[in-house]
Design an enzyme around this catalytic site. Structure first.
Site, mmCIF file in Angstrom:
data_model
loop_
_atom_site.group_PDB
_atom_site.id
_atom_site.type_symbol
_atom_site.label_atom_id
_atom_site.label_comp_id
_atom_site.label_asym_id
_atom_site.label_seq_id
_atom_site.Cartn_x
_atom_site.Cartn_y
_atom_site.Cartn_z
ATOM 1 N N ASP A 1 -2.820 -7.755 -5.210
ATOM 2 C CA ASP A 1 -3.169 -6.592 -4.399
ATOM 3 C C ASP A 1 -3.688 -5.449 -5.258
ATOM 4 O OD1 ASP A 1 -3.371 -5.369 -2.012
ATOM 5 O OD2 ASP A 1 -1.222 -5.017 -1.707
ATOM 6 N N CYS B 1 0.785 -1.239 0.000
ATOM 7 C CA CYS B 1 0.000 0.000 0.000
ATOM 8 C C CYS B 1 0.819 1.292 0.000
ATOM 9 C CB CYS B 1 -0.999 0.020 1.136
ATOM 10 S SG CYS B 1 -1.031 -1.390 2.195
ATOM 11 N N ARG C 1 6.778 -11.347 5.189
ATOM 12 C CA ARG C 1 6.352 -11.202 6.579
ATOM 13 C C ARG C 1 6.974 -12.317 7.402
ATOM 14 N NH1 ARG C 1 -0.021 -9.866 5.485
ATOM 15 N NH2 ARG C 1 0.397 -8.129 4.080
ATOM 16 N N HIS D 1 -8.300 -1.241 0.447
ATOM 17 C CA HIS D 1 -7.375 -2.325 0.059
ATOM 18 C C HIS D 1 -8.234 -3.493 -0.396
ATOM 19 C CE1 HIS D 1 -4.192 -0.777 2.938
ATOM 20 N NE2 HIS D 1 -5.282 -0.307 3.497
ATOM 21 N N GLN E 1 0.941 -11.016 -3.354
ATOM 22 C CA GLN E 1 -0.483 -10.722 -3.200
ATOM 23 C C GLN E 1 -1.060 -10.248 -4.527
ATOM 24 O OE1 GLN E 1 -0.011 -7.694 -0.053
ATOM 25 N NE2 GLN E 1 -1.362 -8.981 1.176
ATOM 26 N N HIS F 1 -5.318 -1.171 -4.670
ATOM 27 C CA HIS F 1 -5.823 -0.116 -3.803
ATOM 28 C C HIS F 1 -6.700 0.796 -4.613
ATOM 29 C CE1 HIS F 1 -2.367 -1.733 -1.645
ATOM 30 N NE2 HIS F 1 -3.164 -1.561 -0.623
ATOM 31 N N LYS G 1 -14.140 -4.376 7.178
ATOM 32 C CA LYS G 1 -13.799 -5.139 5.973
ATOM 33 C C LYS G 1 -14.821 -6.229 5.699
ATOM 34 C CE LYS G 1 -11.022 -8.394 8.603
ATOM 35 N NZ LYS G 1 -9.904 -9.328 8.632
HETATM 36 ZN ZN LIG Z 1 -2.965 -2.482 1.178
#
Ligand SMILES: [Zn+2]
Ligand SMILES: [Zn+2]
Length: 627
Positions: A335, A286, A315, A500, A333, A337, A417
């Site tokens: 991912d 992000c 991670r 996200h 990911q 945004h 979420k």
């Molecule tokens: Zn994010």
């Protein structure tokens, strides 16, 4: 917990007593510890000293358990003094530790006795063990540290399960067997899909050619769909300055899940002036997407901006929780945004949910459930924004005809979420997608004194800044948060709504789940090898090569197997490798006017004699449909 779960827990914990009783008769020097009920069963942890007990001993233990059962009429509760209790366990340090602990908290010490066996226990058993404990099974054995602490001794944990009826036990064992057969770690080896090397590091996946090929197909598919849906795809680096993750608050809130900061001034002999910026492996994408958004001023006319990336993050997961591809330390990911105005929120969430539904259907996950997590006790941002976001999520879910459940108070501190959980072919639930509001990163919050204290607790910051004063100066110089804004219709700067979202989660986890969901038998459009041609003897080899050429020119992934093996052996091998189609070529096929073959599939179904053209047509149609 409902009544049924309590009953099952009591049944299984009672069975743990029975297991311990049998073990103590077979190996009287064993030191017992604890035996709780768990999801789907129970375990009991033992210290066997120098004796090695393995799964080979299970039949012996199970027989002993069955022999004991007729004498187990009931569980009798006996209150004892700490001295009496200690006396019973003699030199068992684990029980002595528990007795001391319970008595120091003024808890009553109780023994529960059934048959000739008694054990320190707080209760929670069945009334008639002799009748009720008949349908049990020992399942597996594993090492487990006493009280889960790596500094303590490693004990032997025996897992088992118990059900009220024979039928339920059998069904459960069948499901376990199916799950074991399709375990992605087992299939990963058998089908040469992936590996983990201790030299590369724990929790880091090596994608072998076949799986890498499927991953490329899925990633291309993901990119195509996202382009179509108005996403802008970007790429960002794997490492980032520490400053960025201080500003994003990840370094204070998620420090336990981040790899250590690379502090350059500690490189001996290097001039620290050249290395003034310290770096981290990024745990999230992000903040980088925010940097791209902020590279120039943004007008309301440009919104919504949907920025997507197959972004690799790292991670730190503890070694004990790592699991094949589904729990790892480095992962990519899918991912994205979304930066938008409050007016656009519902439509944006709707679109994400609709993309999720589309993807899940393509991969054959027809059963899924949405969970909406709402405001927790400690939260960032104001209540009004939370209410707005929670209502938007619900409205979007309703508009997309999604059945949802509310997880009250289960939101993360920075926003509510929706989590999407899918059921796989074995009926197990996996979380894949998330749509998550963020009231933290787009804001321009000042570093609070509380946060300075939080940072100061961290070893990295003590090492780098030496004094709290230096740290405070650094944080002040860094300034306030990211301040993600756009210029609205009146020419005024407004804070963006930031969302996200992931659809598949991560490539690693998704493929782990996918391997198990398909039991390694990938559908045709994903199969790394789609067709294997099997010439019956050498004189059929040329025809096989010609058919292979033809299929290859149409992008079919085809191999020709001209090993000196029998046709039956070849069919067996390729069936085990779960190749969707096999094409047999013998005298009949080579004698035909057109290029021909006889087609069978991995399920043993014979599709008969056909021309290569006809076969190609079937292949292309099936691939096109992603069936
Ligand atoms: Zn994010
Ligand atoms: Zn008990």
């Amino acid at each position: 917990m409902n009544r049924k779960n309590i009953d099952l827990d009591n049944l299984r914990h009672s069975c743990a007593h029975l297991l311990a009783a049998a073990v103590m008769e077979l190996w009287p020097d064993t030191k017992r510890t604890i035996g709780p009920a768990i999801e789907n069963g129970f375990y009991y942890d033992f210290d066997f000293g120098d004796i090695k007990v393995s799964e080979k001993d299970f039949p012996k233990i199970e027989t002993r358990m069955l022999q004991l059962l007729p004498d187990w009429k009931e569980f009798t509760r006996i209150e004892v003094s700490p001295e009496q209790a200690k006396n019973d366990y003699g030199d068992n340090p684990y029980k002595l530790e528990l007795i001391d602990e319970f008595s120091s908290k003024d808890q009553k010490l109780t023994f529960y006795k059934s048959g000739n066996y008694s054990d320190l226990c707080r209760g929670g058993h069945v009334e008639n063990p002799g009748n009720q404990l008949k349908y049990f099974k020992l399942l597996s054995i594993a090492g487990a540290y006493w009280r889960g602490n790596e500094k303590n001794k490693m004990l032997t944990r025996i897992y088992g399960t118990c059900f009220p009826t024979k039928k339920e036990l059998e069904n459960y064992l069948k499901a376990v067997e199916m799950a074991e057969k399709s375990d992605h770690r087992k299939l990963g080896k058998e089908l040469d899909l992936f590996s983990i090397s201790s030299l590369t590091g724990q929790g880091l996946i090596l994608w072998h050619p076949k799986l890498a090929l499927i991953r490329n197909i899925v990633e291309q598919f993901w990119k195509d769909i996202h382009y179509q849906q108005g996403y802008q795809l970007v790429n960002t680096p794997h490492i980032a300055s520490m400053d960025m993750f201080v500003l994003s608050r990840h370094l204070s809130k998620y420090i336990d899940y981040m790899f250590p900061v690379m502090l350059h001034q500690f490189i001996e002999g290097e001039s620290s002036a050249d290395y003034s910026v310290d770096e981290v492996l990024k745990p999230m994408n992000c903040p980088n997407h925010i940097q791209i958004f902020q590279a120039r001023p943004r007008s309301y006319r440009e919104l919504p901006i949907r920025m997507g990336e197959l972004g690799t993050v790292y991670r730190y997961e503890r070694a004990g929780v790592l699991h094949g591809m589904t729990r790892v330390r480095g992962f990519t990911q899918d991912d994205s945004h979304i930066f938008c105005t409050p007016d656009q929120v519902i439509e944006e969430v709707r679109q994400v949910l609709s993309i999720m539904k589309y993807f899940y259907a393509v991969f054959g996950f027809s059963d899924y459930q949405a969970y909406i997590s709402t405001r927790p006790e400690k939260y960032l941002g104001d209540k009004k924004s939370w209410d707005f976001a929670e209502q938007s999520l619900q409205k979007a879910a309703v508009a997309e005809d999604l059945d949802y459940k509310i997880d009250k108070g289960a939101g993360v501190f920075y926003g509510p979420k929706i989590d999407m959980k899918v059921k796989d072919s074995l009926g197990r639930e996996w979380q894949l997608g998330t749509v998550q509001f963020d009231f933290n990163q787009p804001s321009r919050a000042e570093t609070t004194s509380e946060e300075i204290e939080e940072f100061w607790k961290l070893k990295t910051f003590k090492q780098k800044f030496k004094s709290k004063n230096n740290l405070a100066k650094y944080l002040k110089k860094l300034g306030r948060g990211f301040d993600v804004t756009y210029v609205d219709t009146n020419g005024q700067a407004k804070t963006c709504v930031m969302i996200h979202r992931v659809v598949l989660g991560s490539m690693e986890r998704f493929f782990g789940i996918l391997i198990e969901h398909f039991g390694g038998a990938f559908p045709l459009w994903l199969a790394p090898v789609q067709v294997v041609l099997i010439p019956i003897s050498d004189r059929h080899h040329q025809t096989a090569l010609k058919i292979a050429e033809k299929l290859k020119s149409e992008k079919i992934r085809v191999e020709s197997d001209n090993r000196k093996e029998s046709m039956q052996a070849k069919i067996r091998d390729h069936t085990l490798q779960k190749i969707p189609y096999m094409g047999i070529i013998g005298d009949k096929e080579t004698g035909s006017q057109w290029l021909s073959l006889t087609v069978r599939d991995r399920n043993g179904k014979n599709h008969g004699f056909m021309s290569a053209d006809n076969f190609l047509d079937i292949l292309k149609k099936t691939i096109e449909k992603k069936a």
